[in-house]
Scaffold this motif. Structure first.
Motif, mmCIF file in Angstrom:
data_model
loop_
_atom_site.group_PDB
_atom_site.id
_atom_site.type_symbol
_atom_site.label_atom_id
_atom_site.label_comp_id
_atom_site.label_asym_id
_atom_site.label_seq_id
_atom_site.Cartn_x
_atom_site.Cartn_y
_atom_site.Cartn_z
ATOM 1 N N UNK A 134 0.810 -1.212 0.000
ATOM 2 C CA UNK A 134 0.000 0.000 0.000
ATOM 3 C C UNK A 134 0.844 1.262 0.000
ATOM 4 N N UNK A 135 2.010 1.196 0.641
ATOM 5 C CA UNK A 135 2.897 2.347 0.772
ATOM 6 C C UNK A 135 4.223 1.826 1.316
ATOM 7 N N UNK A 136 5.214 2.689 1.393
ATOM 8 C CA UNK A 136 6.514 2.292 1.929
ATOM 9 C C UNK A 136 7.090 3.413 2.791
ATOM 10 N N UNK A 137 8.071 3.037 3.621
ATOM 11 C CA UNK A 137 8.785 4.022 4.425
ATOM 12 C C UNK A 137 10.078 3.390 4.920
ATOM 13 N N UNK A 138 11.232 4.018 4.704
ATOM 14 C CA UNK A 138 12.488 3.436 5.169
ATOM 15 C C UNK A 138 12.653 3.563 6.681
ATOM 16 N N UNK A 139 13.332 2.615 7.283
ATOM 17 C CA UNK A 139 13.696 2.699 8.687
ATOM 18 C C UNK A 139 14.834 3.706 8.818
ATOM 19 N N UNK A 140 14.735 4.613 9.796
ATOM 20 C CA UNK A 140 15.748 5.656 9.977
ATOM 21 C C UNK A 140 16.149 5.739 11.451
ATOM 22 N N UNK A 141 17.235 6.427 11.693
ATOM 23 C CA UNK A 141 17.604 6.824 13.056
ATOM 24 C C UNK A 141 17.128 8.258 13.207
ATOM 25 N N UNK A 142 16.053 8.453 13.969
ATOM 26 C CA UNK A 142 15.480 9.788 14.155
ATOM 27 C C UNK A 142 16.189 10.483 15.307
ATOM 28 N N UNK A 244 7.808 9.258 21.027
ATOM 29 C CA UNK A 244 7.521 10.499 20.301
ATOM 30 C C UNK A 244 6.589 11.411 21.078
ATOM 31 N N UNK A 245 5.576 10.850 21.711
ATOM 32 C CA UNK A 245 4.621 11.671 22.446
ATOM 33 C C UNK A 245 5.325 12.443 23.566
ATOM 34 N N UNK A 246 6.179 11.740 24.334
ATOM 35 C CA UNK A 246 6.890 12.388 25.429
ATOM 36 C C UNK A 246 7.881 13.427 24.909
ATOM 37 N N UNK A 247 8.612 13.085 23.862
ATOM 38 C CA UNK A 247 9.588 14.006 23.291
ATOM 39 C C UNK A 247 8.908 15.281 22.804
ATOM 40 N N UNK A 248 7.758 15.139 22.177
ATOM 41 C CA UNK A 248 7.018 16.284 21.643
ATOM 42 C C UNK A 248 6.517 17.180 22.778
ATOM 43 N N UNK A 249 5.946 16.555 23.809
ATOM 44 C CA UNK A 249 5.408 17.320 24.935
ATOM 45 C C UNK A 249 6.487 18.140 25.640
ATOM 46 N N UNK A 250 7.724 17.620 25.633
ATOM 47 C CA UNK A 250 8.791 18.275 26.373
ATOM 48 C C UNK A 250 9.666 19.185 25.518
ATOM 49 N N UNK A 251 9.348 19.266 24.237
ATOM 50 C CA UNK A 251 10.207 20.048 23.337
ATOM 51 C C UNK A 251 10.372 21.486 23.814
ATOM 52 N N UNK A 252 9.305 22.087 24.305
ATOM 53 C CA UNK A 252 9.379 23.473 24.738
ATOM 54 C C UNK A 252 9.527 23.616 26.250
ATOM 55 N N UNK A 253 9.422 22.511 26.986
ATOM 56 C CA UNK A 253 9.480 22.574 28.440
ATOM 57 C C UNK A 253 10.889 22.377 28.984
ATOM 58 N N UNK A 254 11.686 21.533 28.321
ATOM 59 C CA UNK A 254 12.997 21.167 28.844
ATOM 60 C C UNK A 254 14.099 21.604 27.878
ATOM 61 N N UNK A 255 15.210 22.121 28.405
ATOM 62 C CA UNK A 255 16.299 22.588 27.536
ATOM 63 C C UNK A 255 17.092 21.447 26.895
ATOM 64 N N UNK A 256 16.971 20.245 27.462
ATOM 65 C CA UNK A 256 17.740 19.105 26.974
ATOM 66 C C UNK A 256 16.807 18.002 26.507
ATOM 67 N N UNK A 257 17.006 17.459 25.303
ATOM 68 C CA UNK A 257 16.183 16.330 24.859
ATOM 69 C C UNK A 257 16.355 15.147 25.823
ATOM 70 N N UNK A 258 15.253 14.471 26.130
ATOM 71 C CA UNK A 258 15.361 13.380 27.085
ATOM 72 C C UNK A 258 15.867 12.101 26.442
ATOM 73 N N UNK A 259 15.990 12.109 25.116
ATOM 74 C CA UNK A 259 16.494 10.927 24.420
ATOM 75 C C UNK A 259 17.310 11.384 23.220
ATOM 76 N N UNK A 260 18.338 10.607 22.861
ATOM 77 C CA UNK A 260 19.265 11.027 21.815
ATOM 78 C C UNK A 260 18.817 10.636 20.419
ATOM 79 N N UNK A 261 18.187 9.481 20.287
ATOM 80 C CA UNK A 261 17.794 8.988 18.967
ATOM 81 C C UNK A 261 16.744 7.901 19.129
#
Length: 586
Positions: A134-142, A244-261
């Motif tokens: 139906x569709x495709x998407x490559x696996x990536x390191x986000x 992703x949900x946690x990372x998004x919620x904290x994008x503007x709240x915390x100065x440091x990303x809580x996860x690297x990739x």
């Protein structure tokens, strides 16, 4: 013979009896919503496209389509991780799942799951024949953009060896003193036995470790490489949406990303950057969201795999349902529906993207990914077996509510089993089963709580040393007293911090059937105590709401604050599933 894995993640040759379905002429008619004679067609989709398939199913149901001389179909769309659906199909869908009936159409993320079904000797449960993508998407390191840039992107093609290098060189401090605040390199990865992204990432890691020679999967050098990458994993989720949900919620709240990739599909990076981190099409914004740290879709330098999103019909489908499935498949491949897939960040079935997708996931700066070889089914199974020994080990404190309510029936208003059985009696076999499945080198301990301070029943130790006495003790647990929920959460978190081991996944698994009755702490004090700034220096608290009276709202908040996940069992049949899902994180 080696084969390219770019056009499809399928490997091996489809075998068995070819099912021929005659194509019927499709005509347009009024909506089928008012008709009562339509064929019922149940679909089970992988979670990242589940909301989209539901949307398109509604579009199909109101399009007035007919086939086979006037027959119509009503499509019911459900979503579940590909690995979980594989287990249910392989088991004959004998598991009671009131939220999802048995499907006639399976829409996993990848054809890999079909081949793993064959590995179990269950390939005949899915119809054979030509496979539709139906569709495709490559696996990536986000990666959060500042972290990708710190590793040399976009001038440098980042790969799994770079992840390993940062992890083994003292963490982010190795990239400069100003990066030391980021701590260790932490990788978010799904459980490869349940998630396509986790499975594809495991394959890609082994490809990098062996230079593409899958005959070297079990060599000491390959095992060392894979174990080194796995050592950076924060915990193993069953769905990357949780990260992703946690990372998004904290994008503007915390100065440091809580996860690297995070290892995930490129499509999920697109959704994240467009304001839809959970994959819900309703959240999608036309323009990229205003993010402090958008995600970069890094195509691993060693190569990656294309997730092919097949349309599969199960063998239990009736002739009428097969015809309905054929029509629904044709509908999904029409241009209007394919455009909707493109709008949500998917590539076309042949792996071609577009300029907007490349730009919005920052892949326009690095070009198309290298295509890696697809392993055989036997090689995939060998990788999964090897992962059991290369994955990051867990240090787990199991905390169980032993208040008096645990001796009550699961549902006081019902007299039929299992609803009339005591909550503690339904719980014990589920606990024992998961203890049996933990790896011998994991570490586990057991606490219980009711009134007053929690009680340490068995100190944390290697599973191989404490499993048998813990199983014996679980069988003897007797409920009594009130529910000191808040104090038990705070004390368990403090205990795990005291013995924190940075080489292990440090986690509390906390189960309760009620609400706090002691009042020793406030909700604010509890949340402050468990707040996790980063995933490499804090304790995950996975919460389990057991039954309808559990304080599921606050348990959700505890899990979210500690960067973990919450789970619920609202009926007796969900108890085993809840424990399986929780322990898949380790």
């Amino acid at each position: 013979m080696r084969r390219s894995g770019w056009l499809s993640l399928a490997f091996g040759v489809l075998t068995g009896t070819l099912v021929i379905v005659l194509l019927a002429v499709t005509v347009t008619a009024p909506s089928n919503a008012a008709r009562t004679d339509c064929v019922r067609l149940v679909t089970s989709s992988s979670t990242e496209k589940g909301d989209l398939i539901h949307e398109l199913a509604e579009r199909y149901n109101t399009a007035g389509r007919t086939f086979d001389g006037g027959r119509c179909a009503n499509v019911e769309a459900y979503k579940k991780t590909s690995g979980a659906t594989l287990d249910l199909i392989a088991g004959g869908w004998n598991d009671i799942d009131e939220r999802q009936p048995e499907p006639q159409v399976w829409l996993p993320s990848s054809s890999l799951w079909l081949d793993l079904l064959r590995q179990r000797g269950k390939g005949d449960l899915v119809e054979t024949g030509s496979k539709t993508s139906l569709a495709t998407s490559p696996m990536v390191i986000a990666m959060p953009k500042p972290m990708a840039e710190a590793m040399g992107w976009p001038e440098k093609n980042i790969g799994w060896r770079d992840v390993l290098e940062v992890n083994q060189s003292g963490g982010w401090a190795s990239k400069g003193a100003d990066k030391a605040q980021w701590g260790n390199f932490t990788l978010g990865k799904d459980n490869p036995r349940r998630s396509t992204s986790g499975l594809a990432a495991t394959i890609a890691t082994y490809f990098a470790a062996t230079g593409g020679d899958y005959g070297k999967i079990d060599t000491a050098e390959a095992v060392k490489f894979v174990r080194g990458v796995e050592a950076s994993v924060a915990y193993y989720s069953d769905d990357s949406v949780a990260f992703l949900r946690t990372l998004y919620d904290e994008d503007k709240k915390k100065p440091t990303p809580y996860i690297s990739a995070m290892a995930m599909q490129e499509q999920m990076v697109y959704l994240y950057n467009h304001g839809a981190p959970t994959g819900d099409p309703k959240q999608l914004e036309d323009r990229p969201a205003d993010l402090r740290r958008p995600l970069v879709a890094v195509h691993p330098a060693e190569g990656t795999m294309l997730i092919d999103h097949p349309f599969l019909t199960t063998a239990k489908a009736t002739p009428e349902q097969r015809a309905a499935a054929k029509d629904f498949s044709a509908f999904l491949l029409e241009s209007a529906q394919q455009d909707r897939f493109r709008e949500l960040g998917f590539r076309d079935p042949k792996g071609q993207g577009n300029d907007k997708l490349a730009k919005d996931v920052y892949a326009d700066r690095t070009g198309e990914p290298r295509r890696i070889e697809v392993p055989t089914g036997n090689q995939i199974q060998k990788m999964l077996d090897g992962w059991e020994y290369t994955q990051r080990r867990g240090r787990i404190l199991l905390v169980l509510d032993l208040s008096g309510s645990m001796s009550e029936p699961f549902d006081k208003n019902r007299k039929d089993k299992p609803y009339s059985e005591r909550r503690i009696d339904l719980l014990k076999p589920a606990i024992v089963e998961q203890l049996k499945l933990l790896h011998p080198e994991d570490e586990v301990g057991l606490w219980t709580f009711s009134s007053g301070p929690p009680e340490e029943k068995i100190p944390i130790g290697k599973v191989k040393d404490v499993r048998d006495p813990m199983i014996d003790l679980v069988g003897k647990l007797t409920p009594t007293g009130d529910t000191a929920l808040y104090r038990s959460v705070v004390d368990a978190n403090a205990k795990m911090r005291e013995g924190f081991d940075p080489n292990l996944i440090n986690a509390v698994v906390f189960l309760t059937d009620g609400k706090d009755t002691e009042g020793e702490y406030t909700e604010e004090q509890v949340l402050k105590a468990v707040d996790a700034e980063r995933l490499d220096n804090s304790v995950r608290i996975f919460t389990m709401a057991y039954g309808a009276q559990a304080d599921s709202r606050f348990l959700d908040e505890i899990a979210q604050k500690s960067k973990a996940r919450s789970y619920r069992a609202v009926d007796p049949q969900g108890v085993d599933k809840m424990f399986v899902n929780v322990f898949s994180n380790f």
